[in-house]
Design a protein around this motif. Structure first.
Motif, PDB file in Angstrom:
ATOM      1  N   GLN A 169      38.372 -18.139  -9.785  1.00  0.00           N
ATOM      2  CA  GLN A 169      37.793 -17.814 -11.093  1.00  0.00           C
ATOM      3  C   GLN A 169      36.375 -18.364 -11.210  1.00  0.00           C
ATOM      4  N   SER A 170      35.568 -17.684 -12.015  1.00  0.00           N
ATOM      5  CA  SER A 170      34.204 -18.133 -12.323  1.00  0.00           C
ATOM      6  C   SER A 170      34.099 -18.435 -13.817  1.00  0.00           C
ATOM      7  N   PRO A 171      34.343 -19.683 -14.239  1.00  0.00           N
ATOM      8  CA  PRO A 171      34.187 -20.005 -15.666  1.00  0.00           C
ATOM      9  C   PRO A 171      32.799 -19.684 -16.208  1.00  0.00           C
ATOM     10  N   HIS A 172      31.794 -19.679 -15.339  1.00  0.00           N
ATOM     11  CA  HIS A 172      30.435 -19.453 -15.842  1.00  0.00           C
ATOM     12  C   HIS A 172      30.234 -18.030 -16.353  1.00  0.00           C
ATOM     13  N   LYS A 173      31.162 -17.116 -16.067  1.00  0.00           N
ATOM     14  CA  LYS A 173      30.966 -15.735 -16.509  1.00  0.00           C
ATOM     15  C   LYS A 173      31.322 -15.536 -17.984  1.00  0.00           C
ATOM     16  N   THR A 174      32.375 -16.183 -18.454  1.00  0.00           N
ATOM     17  CA  THR A 174      32.827 -15.933 -19.833  1.00  0.00           C
ATOM     18  C   THR A 174      33.117 -17.207 -20.611  1.00  0.00           C
ATOM     19  N   LEU A 175      32.947 -18.356 -20.007  1.00  0.00           N
ATOM     20  CA  LEU A 175      33.259 -19.633 -20.646  1.00  0.00           C
ATOM     21  C   LEU A 175      32.019 -20.527 -20.619  1.00  0.00           C
ATOM     22  N   PRO A 176      32.020 -21.633 -21.352  1.00  0.00           N
ATOM     23  CA  PRO A 176      30.847 -22.513 -21.387  1.00  0.00           C
ATOM     24  C   PRO A 176      30.747 -23.403 -20.148  1.00  0.00           C
ATOM     25  N   SER A 177      30.242 -22.823 -19.074  1.00  0.00           N
ATOM     26  CA  SER A 177      30.050 -23.572 -17.835  1.00  0.00           C
ATOM     27  C   SER A 177      28.812 -23.031 -17.139  1.00  0.00           C
ATOM     28  N   LEU A 178      28.178 -23.859 -16.325  1.00  0.00           N
ATOM     29  CA  LEU A 178      26.921 -23.474 -15.704  1.00  0.00           C
ATOM     30  C   LEU A 178      27.121 -22.498 -14.556  1.00  0.00           C
ATOM     31  N   THR A 179      26.110 -21.655 -14.337  1.00  0.00           N
ATOM     32  CA  THR A 179      26.131 -20.713 -13.226  1.00  0.00           C
ATOM     33  C   THR A 179      26.384 -21.444 -11.917  1.00  0.00           C
ATOM     34  N   GLN A 180      27.242 -20.841 -11.089  1.00  0.00           N
ATOM     35  CA  GLN A 180      27.628 -21.344  -9.776  1.00  0.00           C
ATOM     36  C   GLN A 180      28.897 -22.182  -9.828  1.00  0.00           C
ATOM     37  N   THR A 181      29.408 -22.466 -11.009  1.00  0.00           N
ATOM     38  CA  THR A 181      30.665 -23.204 -11.098  1.00  0.00           C
ATOM     39  C   THR A 181      31.835 -22.237 -10.976  1.00  0.00           C
ATOM     40  N   ALA A 182      32.881 -22.679 -10.289  1.00  0.00           N
ATOM     41  CA  ALA A 182      34.064 -21.842 -10.096  1.00  0.00           C
ATOM     42  C   ALA A 182      35.282 -22.725  -9.902  1.00  0.00           C
ATOM     43  N   LEU A 183      36.454 -22.073  -9.928  1.00  0.00           N
ATOM     44  CA  LEU A 183      37.736 -22.768  -9.770  1.00  0.00           C
ATOM     45  C   LEU A 183      38.574 -22.035  -8.740  1.00  0.00           C
ATOM     46  N   LEU A 184      39.344 -22.792  -7.986  1.00  0.00           N
ATOM     47  CA  LEU A 184      40.343 -22.238  -7.076  1.00  0.00           C
ATOM     48  C   LEU A 184      41.689 -22.842  -7.452  1.00  0.00           C
TER      49      LEU A 184
END
Length: 489
Positions: free
Chosen positions: A217-232
């Motif tokens: 997932q990429s929280p930075h796309k739709t949530l309040p997180s900075l570009t380049q942040t992601a989750l596995l």
């Protein structure tokens, strides 16, 4: 130090002249994490700061908080975007040289993982939605047929939601995979907002809840997180977590950015503390927008307004946070819509491709932003020409896969005029970016449908990216006239 670099000045100028209907999800309004305006958080692995690649302290605790919020068995913070997570996930699930079942509409990073792993692929192509020319949902029956045909598949890989917000029936697909002992990998880069606390507000059907084995997932796309942040995220016991960590060591920097890590933990904290209110307000904004665009005459909004989801039988479900506008019936390309919204209304949208325009929303949008977007679309709709332009070519079905991508990329190639390339085998990728889903992949036979679609998209102002050919009007093709090889499917 008060020097403002040229890049900083350019970004400040861009930020000040338009409202972002595009990534990142914080929309330059909701701070991704406290204190990120200074250098104090930019540190390294010293006593007290933990080590992302051997976490046992504050980072381990932060990732555990995130796993609990999303309902995952285990979660890893990523600072290389979802791309990093996809590369690691595919390598962890699919041994070198094995076979995978993969949806043809996956992001280019999945194709790169297939290349690196020298994987053989059984492609499964979702149906297209003829009204908007986008991929629909991946049918569970198609996955079942692929599993029956490939009992040796190491894993199944698909994207849900897609860039345009199309979701597949992940629960049914996960059940089919798990009944055969096959792991399911889901690229959910555009669905980080599918977490338990969002379900009551309409965001149901996410990959973690469906039991997918690995979810990126990429929280930075739709949530309040900075570009380049992601989750596995990892669920179940079909994938070895130690192998996931080993692959993250390979694909992720050994010097992770602590400001990005703080942003991910800050996003988790914001959702834990305010998530119910944020998602409720987001739903209210979207519902108002849908009601406001119900009266559009020529412009169409995918699965919103008067465009009922029932009109799209190829779509299992749709994420209403993605606003896909089609101007074809108004004689407008997506590029023309984007320019009007930019020039006359101060909106910068996410993507224009063919007759479509994509606006991305998030939990952090301004209260009245979507009301104003609806007003803008209504004004454009009223002024739309009475004689619409001819429809643009639909999304082309991929040609037959003659050999795997890695093999095609390793073979001798040559440049060929595009108008004479039909029938040849591609030696490069061609895609519109965004979304970065290949219209043509190495090893595929070039078809008349691809040639027509590429010409139509370019005529509509869509720039197509070639990974080899740099001369306009050319394609890179295999020099070998008969590239069939062992392992071809």
């Amino acid at each position: 130090m008060s020097v403002r670099s040229p890049l900083q000045q350019a970004l400040e100028s861009c930020a000040g002249r338009s409202y972002p209907l595009h990534m990142p999800g914080h929309k330059r309004r909701m701070p991704p994490a406290p204190g990120l305006g200074c250098y104090a958080w930019d540190t390294t692995e010293v006593p007290g700061t933990d080590d992302l690649h051997d976490a046992g302290g504050i980072l381990a605790a932060a990732m555990a908080r995130t796993a609990a919020l999303w309902g995952a068995g285990r979660s890893w913070y990523l600072v290389g975007g979802s791309t990093c997570g996809i590369l690691a996930a595919v390598r962890a699930a699919a041994p070198f040289g094995s076979r995978v079942i993969c949806a043809r509409n996956c992001h280019k990073s999945v194709y790169h993982a297939i290349e690196l792993g020298r994987l053989s692929v059984t492609w499964v192509t979702p149906p297209t939605d003829p009204a908007f020319g986008v991929y629909g949902s991946l049918p569970p029956a198609a996955v079942a047929a692929a599993l029956d045909a490939c009992p040796d598949a190491a894993c199944v890989i698909l994207t849900s939601p897609t860039y345009e917000g199309v979701l597949s029936d992940l629960a049914a697909i996960a059940a089919l995979c798990h009944a055969r002992g096959v792991p399911l990998l889901v690229d959910e880069a555009h669905g980080a907002h599918y977490l338990p606390l969002a379900e009551v507000h309409g965001w149901r059907g996410g990959a973690v809840a469906a039991g997918a084995d690995l979810v990126v997932q990429s929280p930075h796309k739709t949530l309040p997180s900075l570009t380049q942040t992601a989750l596995l995220h990892l669920n179940g016991g079909r994938i070895d977590p130690d192998e996931v960590e080993r692959q993250l060591d390979v694909f992720e920097t050994s010097s992770p950015s602590y400001p990005l890590l703080v942003s991910l933990d800050g996003c988790t904290a914001a959702l834990a503390d305010e998530g119910e209110a944020l998602f409720a307000a987001w739903r209210q904004r979207l519902d108002r927008f849908s009601a406001a665009v119900a009266g559009l005459g020529r412009l169409r909004v995918f699965c919103l307004g008067a465009d009922a989801p029932a009109r799209h039988p190829a779509v299992f479900a749709h994420d209403s946070g993605k606003i896909l506008v089609n101007g074809g019936a108004a004689g407008l390309t997506g590029a023309a819509l984007a320019e009007t919204l930019r020039r006359d209304w101060g909106f910068e949208t996410e993507m224009a491709c063919g007759a479509n325009l994509l606006a991305m929303t998030s939990v952090a949008d301004a209260p009245a932003a979507l009301d104003r977007l609806a007003e803008a679309l209504a004004a454009i709709d009223r002024d739309a020409p009475a004689c619409p332009a001819p429809p643009l070519p639909p999304l082309p079905p991929p040609g037959p896969a003659v050999c795997p991508p890695a093999e095609a990329l390793a073979r001798p190639r040559q440049l060929c005029p595009a108008d004479r390339a039909v029938g040849a085998v591609a030696a490069e990728y061609v895609w519109a970016y965004p979304p970065g889903v290949p219209l043509l992949a190495p090893g595929e036979r070039i078809t008349p449908a691809f040639a027509a679609a590429a010409a139509g998209l370019e005529a509509a102002g869509t720039r197509l990216h070639h990974t080899v050919a740099r001369t306009p009007g050319t394609l890179a093709v295999l020099a070998d006239p008969d590239p069939a090889a062992p392992g071809t499917r």
